[in-house]
Design a protein around this motif. Structure first.
Motif, PDB file in Angstrom:
ATOM      1  N   ARG A  23      50.965  31.462  36.996  1.00  0.00           N
ATOM      2  CA  ARG A  23      51.434  31.166  35.638  1.00  0.00           C
ATOM      3  C   ARG A  23      52.939  31.343  35.609  1.00  0.00           C
ATOM      4  N   TYR A 106      42.017  28.239  41.034  1.00  0.00           N
ATOM      5  CA  TYR A 106      42.244  29.219  39.956  1.00  0.00           C
ATOM      6  C   TYR A 106      40.922  29.769  39.394  1.00  0.00           C
ATOM      7  N   ASN A 111      39.847  33.561  40.062  1.00  0.00           N
ATOM      8  CA  ASN A 111      39.285  34.294  38.923  1.00  0.00           C
ATOM      9  C   ASN A 111      37.795  34.619  39.040  1.00  0.00           C
ATOM     10  N   TRP A 115      39.144  38.094  41.717  1.00  0.00           N
ATOM     11  CA  TRP A 115      39.235  38.972  40.539  1.00  0.00           C
ATOM     12  C   TRP A 115      37.969  39.825  40.413  1.00  0.00           C
ATOM     13  N   ASP A 166      50.518  38.198  43.288  1.00  0.00           N
ATOM     14  CA  ASP A 166      49.115  38.285  42.893  1.00  0.00           C
ATOM     15  C   ASP A 166      48.087  37.563  43.773  1.00  0.00           C
ATOM     16  N   HIS A 168      46.176  35.097  43.272  1.00  0.00           N
ATOM     17  CA  HIS A 168      46.135  33.632  43.369  1.00  0.00           C
ATOM     18  C   HIS A 168      46.812  33.171  44.657  1.00  0.00           C
ATOM     19  N   HIS A 190      49.026  42.530  41.185  1.00  0.00           N
ATOM     20  CA  HIS A 190      48.981  43.087  39.823  1.00  0.00           C
ATOM     21  C   HIS A 190      47.588  43.607  39.483  1.00  0.00           C
ATOM     22  N   THR A 191      46.669  43.441  40.404  1.00  0.00           N
ATOM     23  CA  THR A 191      45.286  43.882  40.190  1.00  0.00           C
ATOM     24  C   THR A 191      45.053  45.195  40.949  1.00  0.00           C
ATOM     25  N   ARG A 302      42.862  41.213  26.243  1.00  0.00           N
ATOM     26  CA  ARG A 302      42.288  39.893  26.458  1.00  0.00           C
ATOM     27  C   ARG A 302      40.772  40.095  26.449  1.00  0.00           C
ATOM     28  N   ARG A 340      40.649  32.882  29.811  1.00  0.00           N
ATOM     29  CA  ARG A 340      39.866  32.230  30.869  1.00  0.00           C
ATOM     30  C   ARG A 340      38.585  31.583  30.317  1.00  0.00           C
TER      31      ARG A 340
HETATM   32  O1  F6P Z   1      47.161  40.627  37.337  1.00  0.00           O
HETATM   33  C1  F6P Z   1      46.442  40.021  36.452  1.00  0.00           C
HETATM   34  C2  F6P Z   1      47.036  38.846  35.713  1.00  0.00           C
HETATM   35  O2  F6P Z   1      47.410  37.793  36.538  1.00  0.00           O
HETATM   36  C3  F6P Z   1      48.212  39.267  34.855  1.00  0.00           C
HETATM   37  O3  F6P Z   1      49.437  39.102  35.474  1.00  0.00           O
HETATM   38  C4  F6P Z   1      48.015  38.476  33.606  1.00  0.00           C
HETATM   39  O4  F6P Z   1      48.383  39.189  32.483  1.00  0.00           O
HETATM   40  C5  F6P Z   1      46.535  38.258  33.553  1.00  0.00           C
HETATM   41  O5  F6P Z   1      46.042  38.411  34.837  1.00  0.00           O
HETATM   42  C6  F6P Z   1      46.209  36.940  32.849  1.00  0.00           C
HETATM   43  O6  F6P Z   1      45.715  36.012  33.691  1.00  0.00           O
HETATM   44  P1  F6P Z   1      45.662  34.478  33.409  1.00  0.00           P
HETATM   45  O7  F6P Z   1      46.948  33.900  33.918  1.00  0.00           O
HETATM   46  O8  F6P Z   1      44.467  34.029  34.153  1.00  0.00           O
HETATM   47  O9  F6P Z   1      45.535  34.292  31.933  1.00  0.00           O
END
Ligand code: F6P
Length: 488
Positions: A23, A106, A111, A115, A166, A168, A190-191, A302, A340
């Motif tokens: 993103r 993605y 995801n 994830w 990340d 991805h 970031h996870t 979220r 998502r």
């Molecule tokens: O690390 C998780 C992450 O990629 C964050 O950077 C982001 O806030 C969140 O997931 C949101 O993810 P997406 O881009 O899928 O909405």
């Protein structure tokens, strides 16, 4: 797929610093008259990158929807800045990937697979099942990572620093190193990272490819030491890599990758200023009117499986069932904005949250009292208003890389706020001491912690909030970014 083939060149670019993430900092929509509209995003990476004031820096990201793809296609080599878009302080190269390739990478691999693995989300009697469809998705994930590596190679100046973000983009560091060994490459997760037993749910070759992909970096960054050590443990178990547990390095196939820990913090200056603008004040007044003199338990997430919203609601229901003294004296404000929504699991989860919320209101509401206010649409100023109002903040993820809400609430809180915090959130490493810590699966213990938060003496709450805010802002995004850059 986009300009995959045309960018396969040995020529180098001019960017001294590059960031790559799925993103990007901007996204597009289409206005009624067919023109593109641009929206600038926020978040840690956007604030972090603002620390370097270099117009030659390049951010490489994916086009996420049709309008993004059109903007990317219409820009020279996807360079939105060169097409005249106002994208912020740096250049942005948006990759116009084939929609199906992108969706497989993605939704399918990033995801629904990586994830889920890192957040321990599978109901294992039935999932995962790595079948032929998964293999198609995995091939597209590889193509998507290759497209990023090629775009980075095309934009990077000799010896440039590249910060890949990340899950991805776990294959990109090694793919990039293969064509541009001159670059200094960092990867940041970031996870959380899964423990080896769970990580090994992945097919063996995929498990190995993700690790060797990241080990293509000179440095692999994590939000907490716990996630860094879990990554190292997976490298040992899956690859037979050599780990230096003292120095935190992983050596595999003749190369050594350093591991780093950078605990992204809240951006205090931004938050404090933003939380006192008129649009937030307006929403605060509306929330105060709805709540009256009652106490508040606030959560903002979220609508994400790992956030554990359903068990949070079960805990609130247990509180109301077992401690009737709270009837008409507390309101739970739960903001769970959509995320998502292409994935059935997320749509089902949102429905489960709404269903349980309706049941709680049906069980306890009176003509004068609505015990639960649930909103599933995103409204950032309203979230900040709720932060300011909160007596108790509930942050109970099953597992979370960091959780910035836990860090933002104490910074913005008007009168001090007790923090009920999952021990499985990365933020626990820094905030655990001044929080009411819970096992996220234990609904009764969570209800007890909510009660403890609601009854915490105001002086204690204020003192804890001050310490929480100090810890939460110890590493602001700009510093977080610069530290990684300097360590490369
Ligand atoms: O690390 C998780 C992450 O990629 C964050 O950077 C982001 O806030 C969140 O997931 C949101 O993810 P997406 O881009 O899928 O909405």
């Amino acid at each position: 797929m986009g300009d995959l083939t045309t960018e396969r060149s040995s020529a180098t670019g001019t960017a001294p610093v590059l960031v790559a993430s799925n993103r990007g900092p901007v996204s597009f929509g289409t206005a009624d008259d067919g023109t593109l509209t641009l929206r600038r995003g926020g978040g840690g990476l956007v604030s972090g990158l603002s620390a370097i004031d270099d117009p030659n820096a390049v951010w490489v990201c994916a086009a996420l929807n049709d309008a993004d793809r059109r903007a990317a296609r219409e820009a020279p080599h996807g360079r939105l800045d060169l097409a005249g878009h106002d994208v912020g302080g740096q250049a942005v190269r948006m990759l116009d990937l084939d929609p199906e390739t992108f969706a497989h990478a993605y939704n399918g691999v990033a995801n629904s697979t990586l994830w889920f693995v890192h957040h321990l989300l599978y109901a294992t009697p039935t999932a995962p099942a790595f079948d032929a469809d998964f293999r198609t998705q995995w091939a597209d994930y590889t193509a998507y990572n290759t497209a990023f590596a090629e775009a980075l190679a095309a934009e990077a100046a000799p010896g440039a620093a590249v910060l890949v973000q990340d899950y991805h983009l776990s294959l990109t560091p090694a793919l990039l190193r293969a064509t541009r060994p001159d670059l200094r490459i960092g990867h940041f997760s970031h996870t959380p990272w899964a423990p080896p037993e769970y990580y090994r749910l992945l097919p063996d070759d995929v498990a190995a490819a993700v690790l060797t992909g990241i080990l293509g970096a000179d440095r692999a960054g994590f939000l907490t030491e716990r996630w860094a050590r879990a990554f190292a443990a997976c490298c040992e178990a899956v690859l037979g890599a050599t780990v230096d547990h003292e120095a935190l390095t992983v050596t595999h196939a003749g190369r050594t990758t350093r591991l780093g820990v950078h605990a992204l913090g809240a951006d205090a200056d931004f938050l404090r200023e933003r939380a006192h603008r008129p649009d937030v004040d307006e929403r605060l007044t509306a929330l105060r009117t709805a709540v009256g003199e009652r106490r508040t338990i606030v959560r903002v997430d979220r609508t994400e499986l790992s956030k554990n919203i359903v068990r949070g609601l079960l805990a609130y229901r247990h509180l109301l069932r077992t401690r009737p003294e709270w009837h008409d004296r507390v309101v739970h404000i739960a903001f769970a904005y959509p995320s998502r929504t292409d994935l059935a699991e997320y749509r089902d989860y949102t429905a489960a949250v709404q269903q349980l919320a309706a049941e709680i209101n049906a069980e306890f509401a009176t003509p004068a009292w609505q015990p639960l206010i649930l909103h599933v649409n995103d409204d950032f100023p309203r979230s900040l208003a709720a932060y300011r109002l909160a007596d108790v903040a509930l942050v109970n993820p099953i597992r979370d890389g960091m959780n910035l809400v836990a860090k933002e609430v104490p910074v913005v809180s008007d009168h001090g706020c007790a923090l009920v915090l999952s021990r499985e959130a990365g933020a626990h490493a820094e905030l655990g001491e001044d929080s009411l810590v819970v096992n996220p699966y234990d609904v009764i213990a969570t209800a007890d912690a909510l009660h403890a938060g609601l009854t915490m003496p105001p002086e204690e709450r204020a003192a804890r909030t001050k310490r929480l805010a100090d810890a939460a802002t110890a590493l602001p995004p700009q510093q977080w970014f610069l530290d990684q850059l300097n360590a490369l």
